[in-house]
Design a protein around this motif. Structure first.
Motif, PDB file in Angstrom:
ATOM      1  N   ALA A 135       0.872  -1.328  -0.126  1.00 20.77           N
ATOM      2  CA  ALA A 135      -0.134  -0.021   0.011  1.00 20.77           C
ATOM      3  C   ALA A 135       0.941   1.256   0.115  1.00 20.77           C
ATOM      4  O   ALA A 135       1.805   1.373   0.828  1.00 20.77           O
ATOM      5  CB  ALA A 135      -0.947   0.150   1.258  1.00 20.77           C
ATOM      6  N   ASN A 136       0.885   2.219  -1.060  1.00 20.07           N
ATOM      7  CA  ASN A 136       1.664   3.147  -1.119  1.00 20.07           C
ATOM      8  C   ASN A 136       1.298   4.299  -0.327  1.00 20.07           C
ATOM      9  O   ASN A 136       0.174   4.106   0.450  1.00 20.07           O
ATOM     10  CB  ASN A 136       1.643   3.703  -2.526  1.00 20.07           C
ATOM     11  N   PRO A 137       2.049   5.416   0.126  1.00 19.63           N
ATOM     12  CA  PRO A 137       1.675   6.275   1.125  1.00 19.63           C
ATOM     13  C   PRO A 137       0.382   7.125   0.936  1.00 19.63           C
ATOM     14  O   PRO A 137      -0.306   7.403   1.524  1.00 19.63           O
ATOM     15  CB  PRO A 137       2.929   7.446   0.815  1.00 19.63           C
TER      16      PRO A 137
ATOM     17  N   MET B 231      -5.238   7.985   2.748  1.00 20.29           N
ATOM     18  CA  MET B 231      -6.941   7.967   2.477  1.00 20.29           C
ATOM     19  C   MET B 231      -7.340   7.008   3.518  1.00 20.29           C
ATOM     20  O   MET B 231      -8.547   7.182   3.728  1.00 20.29           O
ATOM     21  CB  MET B 231      -6.821   7.448   1.302  1.00 20.29           C
ATOM     22  N   ARG B 232      -6.616   6.483   4.566  1.00 22.20           N
ATOM     23  CA  ARG B 232      -7.029   5.381   5.489  1.00 22.20           C
ATOM     24  C   ARG B 232      -8.054   4.326   4.934  1.00 22.20           C
ATOM     25  O   ARG B 232      -8.883   3.949   5.420  1.00 22.20           O
ATOM     26  CB  ARG B 232      -7.859   6.456   6.617  1.00 22.20           C
TER      27      ARG B 232
ATOM     28  N   LEU C 163      -8.413  -4.036   4.534  1.00 24.32           N
ATOM     29  CA  LEU C 163      -8.950  -2.846   3.944  1.00 24.32           C
ATOM     30  C   LEU C 163     -10.104  -2.348   5.066  1.00 24.32           C
ATOM     31  O   LEU C 163     -10.733  -3.443   5.880  1.00 24.32           O
ATOM     32  CB  LEU C 163      -9.878  -3.326   2.599  1.00 24.32           C
ATOM     33  N   THR C 164     -10.281  -0.992   5.097  1.00 29.08           N
ATOM     34  CA  THR C 164     -11.232  -0.477   6.285  1.00 29.08           C
ATOM     35  C   THR C 164     -12.675  -0.468   5.490  1.00 29.08           C
ATOM     36  O   THR C 164     -13.421  -0.010   6.433  1.00 29.08           O
ATOM     37  CB  THR C 164     -10.538   0.803   6.439  1.00 29.08           C
ATOM     38  N   LEU C 165     -13.104  -0.387   4.344  1.00 30.99           N
ATOM     39  CA  LEU C 165     -14.328  -0.355   3.930  1.00 30.99           C
ATOM     40  C   LEU C 165     -15.010  -1.567   3.262  1.00 30.99           C
ATOM     41  O   LEU C 165     -14.199  -1.948   2.351  1.00 30.99           O
ATOM     42  CB  LEU C 165     -14.349   1.048   2.797  1.00 30.99           C
TER      43      LEU C 165
ATOM     44  N   THR D 227     -11.186  13.172   3.788  1.00 36.91           N
ATOM     45  CA  THR D 227      -9.721  12.862   4.033  1.00 36.91           C
ATOM     46  C   THR D 227      -9.236  14.095   5.104  1.00 36.91           C
ATOM     47  O   THR D 227      -9.652  15.122   5.298  1.00 36.91           O
ATOM     48  CB  THR D 227      -9.049  13.225   2.927  1.00 36.91           C
ATOM     49  N   PRO D 228      -8.048  13.728   5.762  1.00 40.13           N
ATOM     50  CA  PRO D 228      -7.514  14.652   6.829  1.00 40.13           C
ATOM     51  C   PRO D 228      -7.195  15.862   6.124  1.00 40.13           C
ATOM     52  O   PRO D 228      -6.587  15.950   5.031  1.00 40.13           O
ATOM     53  CB  PRO D 228      -6.131  13.925   7.190  1.00 40.13           C
TER      54      PRO D 228
END
Length: 403
Positions: free
Chosen positions: A70-72, A77-78, A85-87, A112-113
């Motif tokens: 997983a790239n930066p 994007m969390r 995976l979070t979603l 997004t932050p």
């Protein structure tokens, strides 16, 4: 855009090739290299380095939906927490692609932050990586399409608004022409309808002209005719042009300028912007009230010098929910008043673009029922030598000329 997509595709292809090679080496040396539960490869390998320079989010998952890479951008994007995976929608997408072996995509709206309550839209493309006749891994690519979606929405609104605004005077002219035709034997009626046709025709012409002006201001053309401009001069011209309108409505227009201030830009455009602000202030003010036009030098917290040109009225004011929208194209706080005054809803949008094109901005302060103040802020270019040391110049115009 085509070149950017090609470059991104090339980088992703290179990263995936390197990743596939890494998987092949890992499987070929199964006795020497730990299995799938081993820690991920060092960040310095080619695949990780290639993915880290991309400006799109990329996540690579195995058949167990474990995030191998997983790239930066994806981490920020969390959408990935650790190696999961979070979603749920992304998990469903991965399973679908794993089962069918066919690439698929979904659109996501994420907060997004650093963007506050604003949502960012992403096009998520899931692509299978075959392994021995079946899907071995799935690559998720997250492309930010927020600006594209916003632009499309603005375009749709603009076309709908233009169609509506043009339709109104055209329909009125058609009906009035029919009325004139039917009243051919009544000179008084013909004269009355002809007067209304003239007003509608003027409104249509003004709308078309302002659309052309707004289109030109939003283009990529360089600012024409840049040079030093006297703020006193453009303020004086705007006040002078408002003389007739002020006389007709019984409004007193007062000018109060700090002399010698200069800005750089196009004099015609700046005069148009200030004229629009003064005309609006007069149109939305009751009779026997005052409109003031002031200019002064201000220094911001960073020590930068600006010229503030403010137009204040004692009119109907603007409700707080409307303050953020008054500079939108075709937006009107009072629809009935705008129709009565012949307003097009483009004047403040033109002011905003002129101020922006000159390196400045325009803002509004208002309280409902207590008037409004529109301030155009422009970068100070210098001061002209003063023949008269008087600190301020005041001029008043009204329905009854100041004597």
């Amino acid at each position: 855009m085509g070149l950017e997509v090609a470059v991104v595709s090339f980088l992703i292809g290179a990263a995936m090739s390197a990743f596939a090679a890494a998987l092949f080496v890992r499987r070929s040396t199964a006795g020497l290299v730990p299995g799938p539960t081993a820690p991920p490869a060092p960040a310095g390998n080619l695949a990780s380095r290639a993915l880290s320079v991309l400006d799109v989010g990329v996540v690579v998952l195995d058949r167990d939906e474990t995030a191998i890479l997983a790239n930066p951008v994806a981490r920020r994007m969390r959408v990935v927490d650790g190696d999961r995976l979070t979603l749920p929608v992304l998990s469903e997408l991965v399973r679908s692609v794993t089962d069918t072996g066919v690439a698929d995509s979904v659109t996501l709206d994420l907060s997004t932050p650093g963007r506050g309550p604003e949502h960012v839209s992403f096009l998520v493309r899931a692509m299978p990586l075959p392994d021995g006749g079946r899907v071995g891994s799935v690559v998720l690519r997250f492309s930010d399409i927020t600006d594209a979606r916003r632009l499309e929405l603005v375009r749709r609104d603009f076309v709908a608004n233009v169609s509506h605004e043009l339709k109104t005077p055209v329909s009125a002219l058609t009906l009035l022409a029919e009325a004139v035709q039917e009243a051919a034997d009544d000179p008084e009626a013909v004269q009355r309808f002809a007067g209304r046709m003239q007003r509608e025709g003027s409104r249509l012409g003004r709308l078309v002209q302002e659309l052309i002006e707004l289109s030109r201001l939003q283009g990529a053309e360089a600012l024409p005719g840049q040079g030093l401009i006297s703020v006193d001069q453009i303020v004086g011209e705007a006040v002078d042009r408002s003389r007739l309108l002020a006389e007709q409505t019984g409004i007193t227009v007062v000018e109060r300028s700090e002399p010698g201030l200069q800005v750089r830009g196009n004099e015609t455009q700046l005069s148009t912007a200030l004229g629009n602000l003064v005309d609006n202030a007069i149109a939305y003010s009751p009779q026997n009230t005052r409109v003031s036009v002031t200019s002064r030098l201000v220094t911001d917290a960073d020590g930068v010098d600006w010229v503030d040109i403010a137009v204040a009225d004692q009119g109907i004011g603007i409700a707080e929910p409307d303050l953020d929208r008054v500079f939108e194209r075709f937006y009107r706080v009072d629809q009935a008043r705008s129709r009565a005054t012949g307003g097009t809803g483009l004047g403040l949008a033109i002011v905003k673009h002129i101020a922006t094109n000159h390196g400045g901005a325009v803002s509004v302060w208002s309280v409902l029922g207590s008037g409004s103040t529109f301030t155009m802020r422009l970068p100070l270019a210098g001061r002209a030598p003063l023949a008269d040391p008087a600190p301020l110049v005041a001029v008043a115009l009204s329905g009854e000329e100041a004597r």
